[in-house]
Design a protein around this motif. Structure first.
Motif, PDB file in Angstrom:
ATOM      1  N   SER A  30      22.370  13.631   9.297  1.00  0.00           N
ATOM      2  CA  SER A  30      22.449  12.186   9.540  1.00  0.00           C
ATOM      3  C   SER A  30      22.135  11.837  10.986  1.00  0.00           C
ATOM      4  N   ILE A  31      21.760  12.851  11.784  1.00  0.00           N
ATOM      5  CA  ILE A  31      21.549  12.666  13.222  1.00  0.00           C
ATOM      6  C   ILE A  31      20.071  12.720  13.586  1.00  0.00           C
ATOM      7  N   CYS A  32      19.643  11.755  14.404  1.00  0.00           N
ATOM      8  CA  CYS A  32      18.299  11.745  14.983  1.00  0.00           C
ATOM      9  C   CYS A  32      18.430  11.770  16.499  1.00  0.00           C
ATOM     10  N   ILE A  33      17.400  12.279  17.138  1.00  0.00           N
ATOM     11  CA  ILE A  33      17.366  12.289  18.594  1.00  0.00           C
ATOM     12  C   ILE A  33      16.093  11.588  19.051  1.00  0.00           C
ATOM     13  N   CYS A  34      16.263  10.680  19.993  1.00  0.00           N
ATOM     14  CA  CYS A  34      15.145   9.973  20.611  1.00  0.00           C
ATOM     15  C   CYS A  34      15.155  10.352  22.088  1.00  0.00           C
ATOM     16  N   THR A  35      14.080  11.008  22.550  1.00  0.00           N
ATOM     17  CA  THR A  35      14.034  11.469  23.946  1.00  0.00           C
ATOM     18  C   THR A  35      13.278  10.517  24.866  1.00  0.00           C
ATOM     19  N   LEU A  36      13.049   9.292  24.410  1.00  0.00           N
ATOM     20  CA  LEU A  36      12.331   8.290  25.197  1.00  0.00           C
ATOM     21  C   LEU A  36      11.041   8.892  25.746  1.00  0.00           C
ATOM     22  N   SER A  37      10.851   8.947  27.064  1.00  0.00           N
ATOM     23  CA  SER A  37       9.582   9.447  27.609  1.00  0.00           C
ATOM     24  C   SER A  37       9.608  10.938  27.943  1.00  0.00           C
ATOM     25  N   SER A  38      10.715  11.613  27.664  1.00  0.00           N
ATOM     26  CA  SER A  38      10.888  13.011  28.079  1.00  0.00           C
ATOM     27  C   SER A  38      10.279  13.987  27.074  1.00  0.00           C
ATOM     28  N   LYS A  40       9.084  17.085  27.655  1.00  0.00           N
ATOM     29  CA  LYS A  40       9.620  18.445  27.833  1.00  0.00           C
ATOM     30  C   LYS A  40      10.969  18.579  27.121  1.00  0.00           C
ATOM     31  N   LEU A  41      11.823  17.570  27.244  1.00  0.00           N
ATOM     32  CA  LEU A  41      13.130  17.595  26.592  1.00  0.00           C
ATOM     33  C   LEU A  41      12.980  17.641  25.070  1.00  0.00           C
ATOM     34  N   LEU A  42      12.031  16.869  24.537  1.00  0.00           N
ATOM     35  CA  LEU A  42      11.787  16.875  23.097  1.00  0.00           C
ATOM     36  C   LEU A  42      11.450  18.287  22.631  1.00  0.00           C
ATOM     37  N   LYS A  43      10.599  18.973  23.354  1.00  0.00           N
ATOM     38  CA  LYS A  43      10.215  20.338  22.978  1.00  0.00           C
ATOM     39  C   LYS A  43      11.393  21.302  23.115  1.00  0.00           C
ATOM     40  N   ILE A  84      20.808   9.498  18.761  1.00  0.00           N
ATOM     41  CA  ILE A  84      21.162   9.826  20.138  1.00  0.00           C
ATOM     42  C   ILE A  84      19.941   9.515  20.996  1.00  0.00           C
ATOM     43  N   VAL A  85      20.097   8.556  21.898  1.00  0.00           N
ATOM     44  CA  VAL A  85      18.996   8.109  22.759  1.00  0.00           C
ATOM     45  C   VAL A  85      19.202   8.755  24.125  1.00  0.00           C
ATOM     46  N   CYS A  86      18.293   9.665  24.475  1.00  0.00           N
ATOM     47  CA  CYS A  86      18.431  10.417  25.719  1.00  0.00           C
ATOM     48  C   CYS A  86      17.073  10.518  26.401  1.00  0.00           C
ATOM     49  N   GLY A  87      17.038  11.236  27.496  1.00  0.00           N
ATOM     50  CA  GLY A  87      15.789  11.399  28.231  1.00  0.00           C
ATOM     51  C   GLY A  87      15.554  10.251  29.190  1.00  0.00           C
ATOM     52  N   LYS A  88      14.472  10.373  29.902  1.00  0.00           N
ATOM     53  CA  LYS A  88      14.121   9.368  30.913  1.00  0.00           C
ATOM     54  C   LYS A  88      13.618   8.087  30.264  1.00  0.00           C
ATOM     55  N   GLU A  89      14.123   6.980  30.771  1.00  0.00           N
ATOM     56  CA  GLU A  89      13.675   5.664  30.298  1.00  0.00           C
ATOM     57  C   GLU A  89      12.190   5.513  30.597  1.00  0.00           C
ATOM     58  N   ILE A 143      20.868   7.546  27.830  1.00  0.00           N
ATOM     59  CA  ILE A 143      19.637   7.249  28.562  1.00  0.00           C
ATOM     60  C   ILE A 143      19.714   7.884  29.949  1.00  0.00           C
ATOM     61  N   ASN A 144      18.637   8.542  30.325  1.00  0.00           N
ATOM     62  CA  ASN A 144      18.449   9.276  31.583  1.00  0.00           C
ATOM     63  C   ASN A 144      19.125  10.644  31.596  1.00  0.00           C
ATOM     64  N   GLU A 145      19.773  11.040  30.498  1.00  0.00           N
ATOM     65  CA  GLU A 145      20.330  12.397  30.393  1.00  0.00           C
ATOM     66  C   GLU A 145      19.219  13.334  29.935  1.00  0.00           C
ATOM     67  N   THR A 146      18.941  14.360  30.737  1.00  0.00           N
ATOM     68  CA  THR A 146      17.899  15.325  30.382  1.00  0.00           C
ATOM     69  C   THR A 146      18.449  16.746  30.300  1.00  0.00           C
ATOM     70  N   ASN A 147      19.742  16.906  30.520  1.00  0.00           N
ATOM     71  CA  ASN A 147      20.358  18.224  30.433  1.00  0.00           C
ATOM     72  C   ASN A 147      20.614  18.543  28.967  1.00  0.00           C
ATOM     73  N   ILE A 148      19.913  19.541  28.452  1.00  0.00           N
ATOM     74  CA  ILE A 148      20.012  19.844  27.027  1.00  0.00           C
ATOM     75  C   ILE A 148      21.421  20.260  26.622  1.00  0.00           C
ATOM     76  N   GLU A 149      22.166  20.911  27.508  1.00  0.00           N
ATOM     77  CA  GLU A 149      23.532  21.324  27.168  1.00  0.00           C
ATOM     78  C   GLU A 149      24.431  20.104  26.936  1.00  0.00           C
ATOM     79  N   SER A 150      24.280  19.077  27.739  1.00  0.00           N
ATOM     80  CA  SER A 150      25.052  17.840  27.542  1.00  0.00           C
ATOM     81  C   SER A 150      24.681  17.174  26.224  1.00  0.00           C
TER      82      SER A 150
END
Length: 158
Positions: A30-38, A40-43, A84-89, A143-150
């Motif tokens: 039931s979980i999706c992840i949106c990495t915005l413009s990141s 590298k984070l998506l990969k 979950i919306v993460c990565g650089k805006e 938003i703006n979180e790019t640390n994969i562990e977090s």
């Protein structure tokens, strides 16, 4: 102004093509992840063990077509409950900001996302699709979180 921005957008598509990139994981999740413009984070997320707990992971570059696609996707995939919306805006577009404003405030009579700071926050999806998104989907603001562990810790909590 719309014609100018449409023209600039078309030029950018030709000169700087950005492929739509997303990865399908566990379709029962039931979980999706949106990495915005990141990108590298998506990969990183796609290649991590946590990806087996994620339905789909992708990017969101624009406050209009990108959000339209996301809204359509969650309406077609009723198992999805959390994004979950993460990565650089996205500089200039602020698509993450617009996504949260849409979830909170909806759209006005001109189909513009209410309180969006984005330059072109106009959607084409229906009001019922937006209402489903507002009512049935939980957004997690990283938003703006790019640390994969977090991000993994957040996924594990959901």
């Amino acid at each position: 102004m719309n014609k100018l921005s449409d023209t600039i957008g078309k030029i950018c598509e030709v000169l700087l093509p950005i492929p739509e990139e997303f990865y399908v994981g566990n379709t029962n999740s039931s979980i999706c992840i949106c990495t915005l413009s990141s990108i590298k984070l998506l990969k990183e997320i796609k290649n991590s063990k946590i990806f087996e707990n994620v339905a789909i992971a992708g990017r969101l570059f624009t406050e209009n077509k990108g959000i339209d696609s996301m809204i359509k996707h969650v309406n077609e995939n009723k198992k999805i409950k959390t994004i979950i919306v993460c990565g650089k805006e996205v500089w200039g577009h602020k698509s993450g900001h617009s996504l949260f404003e849409l979830h909170k405030n909806g759209i006005d009579n001109d189909k513009r996302i209410i309180n969006s700071a984005s330059p072109e926050p106009f959607l084409t999806v229906s009001n019922s699709e937006i209402q489903y998104f507002q009512k049935e989907i939980t957004l997690v603001n990283l938003i703006n979180e790019t640390n994969i562990e977090s991000i993994i810790k957040t996924i594990e909590k959901n």
